[in-house]
Design a protein around this motif. Structure first.
Motif, PDB file in Angstrom:
ATOM      1  N   CYS A  55    -154.269  85.824 -55.418  1.00 13.04           N
ATOM      2  CA  CYS A  55    -155.025  84.340 -57.090  1.00 13.04           C
ATOM      3  C   CYS A  55    -156.875  83.845 -56.824  1.00 13.04           C
ATOM      4  O   CYS A  55    -157.047  84.230 -55.439  1.00 13.04           O
ATOM      5  CB  CYS A  55    -154.211  82.389 -56.287  1.00 13.04           C
ATOM      6  N   CYS A  57    -158.340  81.041 -56.478  1.00 11.62           N
ATOM      7  CA  CYS A  57    -158.420  79.524 -55.490  1.00 11.62           C
ATOM      8  C   CYS A  57    -157.716  80.615 -53.478  1.00 11.62           C
ATOM      9  O   CYS A  57    -158.083  79.457 -53.375  1.00 11.62           O
ATOM     10  CB  CYS A  57    -157.284  79.235 -55.471  1.00 11.62           C
ATOM     11  N   CYS A  87    -149.512  80.270 -59.014  1.00  9.35           N
ATOM     12  CA  CYS A  87    -149.724  80.236 -57.765  1.00  9.35           C
ATOM     13  C   CYS A  87    -149.467  79.033 -57.688  1.00  9.35           C
ATOM     14  O   CYS A  87    -150.291  77.765 -57.781  1.00  9.35           O
ATOM     15  CB  CYS A  87    -151.769  80.444 -57.752  1.00  9.35           C
ATOM     16  N   CYS A  90    -152.190  76.443 -56.226  1.00 11.76           N
ATOM     17  CA  CYS A  90    -153.671  75.408 -57.195  1.00 11.76           C
ATOM     18  C   CYS A  90    -152.717  75.371 -58.847  1.00 11.76           C
ATOM     19  O   CYS A  90    -153.258  75.022 -59.953  1.00 11.76           O
ATOM     20  CB  CYS A  90    -154.348  76.201 -57.470  1.00 11.76           C
TER      21      CYS A  90
HETATM   22 ZN   LIG Z   1    -154.206  79.288 -56.550  1.00 15.85          ZN
END
Ligand SMILES: [Zn+2]
Length: 438
Positions: A55, A57, A87, A90
């Protein structure tokens, strides 16, 4: 197909006539439908499906479920399934398969997107929709044409901006290639009608009237290798590329410099900047194209003399013409100094005429070093900026200035980026690099 042909043949046997157009359209439709079915099967083929993907993030998105998507392809609508990941960190969802197929955030396949970019670049979004229906048998909305053409134009503009930013950091790669005898940079501005929201806090160009337009700046680069038997310059065929946007002269200067650099500015034996007398043009020339021969478009210079002549002799056509022609002759022969002197010495007591004469004399004074026309002619150089003026009409005017059109700056810049790329014959390269990125 067989069933279809049976129907068609039975019909023509019965009436003894063939309605070719009805048949060809019907066959196209069926062929499309068969093709869409094949595409659907292709998209349903089992593909590797990892249980998690990375992901943005920094964490890992987990497989969540399969989601269905309808897609309009050049063969018509197809439906397919693709895995959806979420995810846990997040909560962002993602569909890697859509990225891979270049259909993220759109319900149109790459083939259809490209068609929309083509028609949306060439004509109004409305006409584009009709073209797609007629030429490709695709039913789309006007809004969809607009959205996709603008999205692709915006992507092109973003990539150009990246290049410009690299250029500022002097990271441009040296462009290798054969030497260029003469390279020209021409630039100009043209007004584009915009929506009211884009005009807040702007004063109109005509006193007392609200602004309705914003200036779009356009630049072009082209090369010249030779002259004709009379020594007149010949532009190298298909050597013109364009770049343009509604933006400040400062940003536009960088954009134009980057374009010229890519075209091999550093390899050009002779470099020329051509434009009208506008101050921003010569500021850009000084900052980004030092050492280039600067030429003021001779037609603009002549126009200035015709304007003064009209003011000096408003009711005497004969005098007006003879005075203007006399000075134009001097200008053609390189006598700009004489032109300035004549303007300054013209006998009149009227203060408004004195003002006009002074303003015009100043214009020639300021551009004196850009008006050595006989010298440029002897070198076989262009002395008129016809290429950029034609460019303003073909690149911008014919598409963005149709009646009833009002643009957002974002929309206008996207469509102009798209048009410049297509008219500069760079769209295929862009599209290829785009699919490689996807
Ligand atoms: Zn994420």
């Amino acid at each position: 197909m067989n069933r279809l042909l049976q129907v068609v043949f039975a019909g023509s046997r019965k009436t003894g006539q063939v309605d070719l157009e009805a048949v060809e359209m019907l066959v196209r439709e069926s062929v499309h439908r068969a093709g869409a079915a094949a595409l659907e099967r292709l998209l349903a083929m089992p593909a590797p499906q990892p249980s998690n993907v990375s992901c943005g993030c920094g964490h890992t998105a987990q497989y969540h479920d399969k989601r269905s998507k309808q897609l309009l392809t050049v063969l018509g609508p197809v439906r397919f399934q693709r895995p959806y990941y979420v995810c846990p960190h997040c909560h962002q969802g993602q569909i890697p398969r859509d990225e891979e197929l270049d259909v993220a955030g759109t319900e149109c396949s790459p083939g259809v997107q490209r068609m929309m970019a083509a028609v949306g670049s060439d004509c109004s979004f409305n006409q584009g929709r009709d073209q797609l229906a007629l030429l490709a048998g695709l039913k789309v909305t006007t809004k969809a044409v607009e959205r996709h053409a603008e999205a692709i134009g915006t992507d092109i503009a973003r990539r150009e901006q990246d290049k410009v930013n690299h250029a500022l950091q002097l990271e441009l790669p040296q462009i290798l290639g054969s030497p260029v005898p003469v390279m020209y940079v021409e630039l100009d501005g043209t007004q584009v009608p915009v929506v009211r929201a884009e005009l807040k806090g702007r004063v109109g160009r005509i006193e007392g009237k609200p602004a309705r337009t914003r200036e779009m700046k356009l630049g072009c680069i082209f090369t010249q290798t030779t002259t004709d038997e009379k020594g007149r310059p010949i532009r190298d065929e298909a050597s013109t590329t364009y770049t343009g946007a509604i933006e400040t002269a400062e940003l536009f200067g960088r954009r134009l410099y980057t374009e010229a650099w890519e075209r091999g500015w550093s390899r050009a034996s002779k470099k020329v900047v051509l434009g009208d007398g506008a101050e921003w043009i010569w500021n850009i020339a000084a900052q980004h194209f030092p050492g280039a021969i600067q030429i003021v478009d001779i037609w603009h210079a002549r126009e200035h003399l015709w304007d003064v002549a009209g003011k000096l002799f408003p009711s005497d056509d004969k005098k007006r013409k003879s005075w203007a022609k006399k000075l134009i002759k001097k200008l053609n022969r390189g006598g700009v100094q004489t032109v300035i002197a004549e303007l300054r010495a013209f006998p009149t007591r009227k203060p408004d005429l004195r003002d006009i004469l002074r303003t015009q004399a100043d214009y020639f004074e300021r551009n004196r070093e850009r008006m050595h026309y006989p010298k440029y002619r002897k070198q076989g150089l262009f002395i008129g900026s016809g290429v950029i003026e034609a460019g303003c009409k073909t690149v911008i005017g014919s598409r963005l200035k149709q009646s009833g059109m009002f643009w957002t700056v974002r929309g206008a810049n996207a469509i102009v980026a798209l048009r410049c790329t297509r008219l500069s014959r760079k769209f295929e390269d862009y599209w290829a690099s785009r699919s490689r990125a996807a």
